[in-house]
Design a protein around this motif. Structure first.
Motif, PDB file in Angstrom:
ATOM      1  N   ARG A  76     -18.021  29.947  68.637  1.00  0.00           N
ATOM      2  CA  ARG A  76     -19.248  30.232  68.833  1.00  0.00           C
ATOM      3  C   ARG A  76     -19.932  29.190  68.427  1.00  0.00           C
ATOM      4  O   ARG A  76     -21.474  28.864  68.999  1.00  0.00           O
ATOM      5  CB  ARG A  76     -19.514  31.593  68.031  1.00  0.00           C
ATOM      6  CG  ARG A  76     -20.652  32.186  67.995  1.00  0.00           C
ATOM      7  CD  ARG A  76     -20.917  33.492  67.606  1.00  0.00           C
ATOM      8  NE  ARG A  76     -21.992  34.095  68.060  1.00  0.00           N
ATOM      9  CZ  ARG A  76     -23.288  33.769  67.454  1.00  0.00           C
ATOM     10  NH1 ARG A  76     -23.524  32.955  66.427  1.00  0.00           N
ATOM     11  NH2 ARG A  76     -24.328  34.380  67.948  1.00  0.00           N
ATOM     12  N   SER A  90     -20.836  26.563  71.190  1.00  0.00           N
ATOM     13  CA  SER A  90     -21.325  27.346  72.448  1.00  0.00           C
ATOM     14  C   SER A  90     -22.713  27.338  72.398  1.00  0.00           C
ATOM     15  O   SER A  90     -23.410  26.945  71.249  1.00  0.00           O
ATOM     16  CB  SER A  90     -20.860  28.818  72.518  1.00  0.00           C
ATOM     17  OG  SER A  90     -21.702  29.539  71.748  1.00  0.00           O
ATOM     18  N   MET A 133     -12.582  32.106  66.913  1.00  0.00           N
ATOM     19  CA  MET A 133     -14.003  32.605  67.692  1.00  0.00           C
ATOM     20  C   MET A 133     -15.162  32.419  66.961  1.00  0.00           C
ATOM     21  O   MET A 133     -16.271  31.772  67.395  1.00  0.00           O
ATOM     22  CB  MET A 133     -13.891  33.836  68.391  1.00  0.00           C
ATOM     23  CG  MET A 133     -12.928  34.143  69.375  1.00  0.00           C
ATOM     24  SD  MET A 133     -12.765  32.997  70.709  1.00  0.00           S
ATOM     25  CE  MET A 133     -14.238  33.442  71.731  1.00  0.00           C
ATOM     26  N   GLN A 134     -15.283  32.894  65.630  1.00  0.00           N
ATOM     27  CA  GLN A 134     -16.389  32.749  64.841  1.00  0.00           C
ATOM     28  C   GLN A 134     -16.836  31.369  64.364  1.00  0.00           C
ATOM     29  O   GLN A 134     -18.023  31.260  64.220  1.00  0.00           O
ATOM     30  CB  GLN A 134     -16.216  33.683  63.601  1.00  0.00           C
ATOM     31  CG  GLN A 134     -17.504  33.887  62.633  1.00  0.00           C
ATOM     32  CD  GLN A 134     -18.491  34.934  63.608  1.00  0.00           C
ATOM     33  OE1 GLN A 134     -18.048  35.778  64.628  1.00  0.00           O
ATOM     34  NE2 GLN A 134     -19.772  34.422  63.244  1.00  0.00           N
ATOM     35  N   ILE A 192     -22.512  37.613  75.416  1.00  0.00           N
ATOM     36  CA  ILE A 192     -21.233  36.705  75.513  1.00  0.00           C
ATOM     37  C   ILE A 192     -21.748  35.795  76.660  1.00  0.00           C
ATOM     38  O   ILE A 192     -21.268  34.520  76.563  1.00  0.00           O
ATOM     39  CB  ILE A 192     -20.167  37.778  76.390  1.00  0.00           C
ATOM     40  CG1 ILE A 192     -19.637  38.628  75.050  1.00  0.00           C
ATOM     41  CG2 ILE A 192     -18.961  36.757  76.764  1.00  0.00           C
ATOM     42  CD1 ILE A 192     -18.827  39.835  75.369  1.00  0.00           C
ATOM     43  N   THR A 218     -25.516  30.386  65.621  1.00  0.00           N
ATOM     44  CA  THR A 218     -24.638  30.737  64.561  1.00  0.00           C
ATOM     45  C   THR A 218     -25.651  31.011  63.095  1.00  0.00           C
ATOM     46  O   THR A 218     -26.217  30.057  62.821  1.00  0.00           O
ATOM     47  CB  THR A 218     -23.516  29.579  64.447  1.00  0.00           C
ATOM     48  OG1 THR A 218     -22.979  29.421  65.654  1.00  0.00           O
ATOM     49  CG2 THR A 218     -22.541  30.178  63.506  1.00  0.00           C
ATOM     50  N   GLY A 261     -23.185  32.587  75.403  1.00  0.00           N
ATOM     51  CA  GLY A 261     -22.333  31.294  75.133  1.00  0.00           C
ATOM     52  C   GLY A 261     -22.265  30.119  76.038  1.00  0.00           C
ATOM     53  O   GLY A 261     -22.261  28.995  75.519  1.00  0.00           O
ATOM     54  N   ALA A 318     -24.459  30.057  72.317  1.00  0.00           N
ATOM     55  CA  ALA A 318     -24.813  31.277  72.169  1.00  0.00           C
ATOM     56  C   ALA A 318     -26.081  31.709  71.229  1.00  0.00           C
ATOM     57  O   ALA A 318     -26.392  30.842  70.479  1.00  0.00           O
ATOM     58  CB  ALA A 318     -23.747  31.955  71.252  1.00  0.00           C
TER      59      ALA A 318
END
Length: 160
Positions: free
Chosen positions: A111, A114, A106-107, A42, A120, A45, A116
């Motif tokens: 995300r 971000s 969010m997905q 998390i 992805t 991100g 992250a």
């Protein structure tokens, strides 16, 4: 503070906290890693791959970020329930739909925008998709249920 305001704040805090606790637990079960790794993911991100280097400090950051997101998500639902009364009357369906909306936002929006880590992956994995979608439906249901219980106007205050 009025009952309505305390109910609203209680819905946001309790719903957000409970939902995020269940969500982190679900992620641990889905990905079969420790809560520290989930929380570092998390934090990634915001910080990218570096979030996995500092152990507990990054896990705390991840937890704070997750609480922040959950409180914002809960606040949006509570605010909407003030305007759209049917969200409380049909909290189960509304919560499930909200969970599905949260999952896709969010997905497929948050995300990818971000930092992250890992980046992805747009490959479709049916089991992971289903597990994560169910977790977000539960997340939405928790927020809707706590809103239904705590943010309702008292019966005597409603117009005839």
């Amino acid at each position: 503070m009025s009952n309505r305001n305390s109910g609203t704040l209680g819905s946001i805090l309790l719903g957000g906290w409970f939902a995020v606790t269940v969500e982190i637990g679900a992620a641990v079960l889905i990905y079969r890693v420790s809560p520290v790794v989930i929380l570092q993911a998390i934090a990634s991100g915001l910080l990218g791959k570096a979030a996995f280097n500092d152990g507990a400090e990054m896990a705390v950051l991840g937890l704070l970020l997750q609480w922040g997101m959950a409180l914002i998500i809960a606040a949006i639902y509570v605010a909407a329930s003030r305007r759209l009364k049917w969200l409380n009357r049909h909290w189960g369906r509304a919560g499930a739909a909200y969970g599905i909306l949260i999952y896709f936002v969010m997905q497929y929006v948050v995300r990818p925008l971000s930092a992250a880590w890992p980046p992805t992956d747009f490959h479709f994995y049916p089991l992971k998709f289903a597990e994560n979608l169910v977790a977000m439906i539960v997340f939405g249901l928790i927020i809707a249920w706590t809103t239904y219980l705590l943010a309702r106007e008292p019966e005597f205050a409603q117009a005839p």
